[in-house]
Write an enzyme that holds these catalytic residues in place. Structure first.
Site, PDB file in Angstrom:
ATOM      1  N   THR A  37       9.397  -8.850  31.321  1.00 51.39           N
ATOM      2  CA  THR A  37       8.269  -8.860  31.663  1.00 51.39           C
ATOM      3  C   THR A  37       7.740  -7.624  33.150  1.00 51.39           C
ATOM      4  OG1 THR A  37       7.379 -11.111  30.934  1.00 51.39           O
ATOM      5  CG2 THR A  37       6.189  -9.675  32.922  1.00 51.39           C
ATOM      6  N   THR A 117      12.193 -13.442  32.488  1.00 54.38           N
ATOM      7  CA  THR A 117      11.965 -14.581  32.878  1.00 54.38           C
ATOM      8  C   THR A 117      12.527 -16.074  32.191  1.00 54.38           C
ATOM      9  OG1 THR A 117       9.964 -15.233  32.595  1.00 54.38           O
ATOM     10  CG2 THR A 117      10.467 -14.273  34.369  1.00 54.38           C
ATOM     11  N   ASP A 118      12.294 -15.605  30.636  1.00 55.01           N
ATOM     12  CA  ASP A 118      12.114 -16.778  29.652  1.00 55.01           C
ATOM     13  C   ASP A 118      14.071 -17.993  29.992  1.00 55.01           C
ATOM     14  OD1 ASP A 118      10.414 -16.273  27.260  1.00 55.01           O
ATOM     15  OD2 ASP A 118      10.780 -16.743  28.884  1.00 55.01           O
ATOM     16  N   GLU A 311      24.285 -44.683  31.043  1.00 55.79           N
ATOM     17  CA  GLU A 311      23.616 -45.056  29.553  1.00 55.79           C
ATOM     18  C   GLU A 311      24.836 -44.954  28.673  1.00 55.79           C
ATOM     19  OE1 GLU A 311      20.105 -45.538  28.658  1.00 55.79           O
ATOM     20  OE2 GLU A 311      20.812 -45.086  26.853  1.00 55.79           O
TER      21      GLU A 311
HETATM   22  N1  DAS Z   1      10.108 -12.825  27.137  1.00 53.51           N
HETATM   23  C1  DAS Z   1       9.666 -13.084  28.022  1.00 53.51           C
HETATM   24  C2  DAS Z   1      11.332 -12.708  28.797  1.00 53.51           C
HETATM   25  O1  DAS Z   1      11.295 -11.128  28.559  1.00 53.51           O
HETATM   26  C3  DAS Z   1       8.987 -12.294  29.896  1.00 53.51           C
HETATM   27  C4  DAS Z   1       9.020 -12.584  30.685  1.00 53.51           C
HETATM   28  O2  DAS Z   1       8.830 -13.913  31.228  1.00 53.51           O
HETATM   29  O3  DAS Z   1      10.237 -12.161  31.012  1.00 53.51           O
HETATM   30  O4  DAS Z   1      12.255 -13.671  29.377  1.00 53.51           O
END
Ligand code: DAS
Length: 354
Positions: A37, A117-118, A311
């Site tokens: 992003t 970010t994913d 567990e």
């Molecule tokens: N699809 C997500 C990624 O590329 C976009 C982001 O949040 O960066 O990880």
């Protein structure tokens, strides 16, 4: 004669210094761009969630923050241009080798990785495990594309370059600079998918960066970078490790399928304390008997804490526990560790130490 020679050397040296670029006295920071992003673009300024990731090239990211030149001599490399959910083990190895090669260069003082970010938390942990350097490595992304109102990418990138250029960021392991916070690449994960305050560590941030200055409050406790036993220069292929999710009514289908496809370890993303349904235990024991490692993690949101034999009888079953690592980070550690050992006691040691 000697005086004339020495004064001539002095003149040449002064002349040389005068031709050095203006930022000669500034740290050298390399930005490795991978997409996401932070390189995204939407149609309207009101598109904070509807946009295309991985569109803007690294030189435009750098040009979009002219203040970077006040902080460091910055140059960029476009390593990939993809959304991070599509990154593979092969991408991780390629990126890790490039980061390690740059870190060895005398003319590189710090490295920034711009990233989606994913899976940012996975890449940050991976680099933390395998890049042998005490130079700052800072992974950064954004929750909104640069085309959106109140985009967070510019300030995140400015902060990341500040940290990468800072001597006080050395030796702290791989860092994630998002939303003014500095988190450990080991601890941090994406806890929210629609707010700029998205990344949190169950154990809190290491510090903050405000107006280009770092404020540190704690240090990582686990092994990393210079103190790691893993070295990306000796790794070409990560071990195949998969994750199977635990939930009510779960069956053993996914575990069997992963084992048939050659998984060397299966991360059980368990409920609660890494719990395993009694419908699945017999299959996991059978797969362990066939040489597949079973690693119990937890999919609880704000951070699990799985202990041995609490567990499940891990000693008896010869299983491993992922302790506080979430399933996706446990996968990274197992994929790296299995390049060195297949011994379950050694794997457990590694999960305690990293
Ligand atoms: N699809 C997500 C990624 O590329 C976009 C982001 O949040 O960066 O990880």
């Amino acid at each position: 004669m000697l005086n004339r020679f020495l004064s001539r050397c002095l003149l040449v040296a002064v002349g040389f210094m005068a031709t050095l670029p203006a930022f000669a006295d500034k740290p050298n920071v390399v930005i490795l761009a991978t997409g996401g992003t932070i390189a995204g673009a939407g149609a309207e300024a009101t598109n904070s969630a509807t946009y295309q990731a991985a569109k803007v090239p690294v030189d435009k990211l750098i040009a979009g923050v002219p203040e970077l030149s006040k902080v460091a001599a910055v140059r960029g490399e476009q390593v990939f241009q993809i959304a991070s959910e599509s990154l593979t083990n092969e991408h991780l190895v390629t990126l890790g080798k490039r980061v390690a090669a740059l870190a060895k260069q005398g003319d590189v003082d710090g490295i920034v990785v711009t990233h989606g970010t994913d899976t940012l938390e996975e890449t940050a942990y991976f680099l933390n495990l395998v890049v042998r350097t005490d130079k700052p490595i800072v992974v950064v992304g954004s929750m909104r594309p640069g085309t959106a109102m109140s985009a967070d990418g510019m300030l995140n990138l400015f902060n990341a370059v500040n940290v990468a250029a800072a001597k006080d960021a050395r030796g702290k392991g791989v860092l994630v600079a998002m939303n003014d916070e500095l988190n450990s690449g080991r601890d941090v994960s994406k806890m929210v998918n629609i707010r700029t305050e998205a990344f949190r560590s169950p154990w809190g941030p290491l510090g903050m960066v405000v107006e280009g200055r770092n404020y540190w409050f704690r240090l990582p406790a686990k092994r990393h970078t210079m103190n790691s036993e893993f070295d990306i220069e000796k790794i070409d292929v990560l071990a195949p490790v998969e994750i199977a999710y635990g939930y009510g009514n779960v069956s053993d289908t996914a575990y069997r399928a992963f084992a048939e496809k050659g998984a060397k370890a299966i991360i059980h993303a368990g409920t609660g304390n890494g719990s395993v349904s009694n419908r699945v235990v017999p299959t996991l024991r059978e797969l362990r008997g066939q040489g597949v490692h079973i690693i119990r993690s937890s999919h609880v949101n704000a951070g699990g804490f799985v202990l041995r034999n609490a567990e499940q009888p891990d000693d008896q079953y010869d299983w491993v526990v992922a302790h506080d690592l979430n399933p996706q980070k446990a996968r990274i550690l197992a994929a790296v560790a299995l390049t060195k050992t297949g011994d379950s006691k050694e794997l457990q040691r590694i999960f305690w130490e990293y």
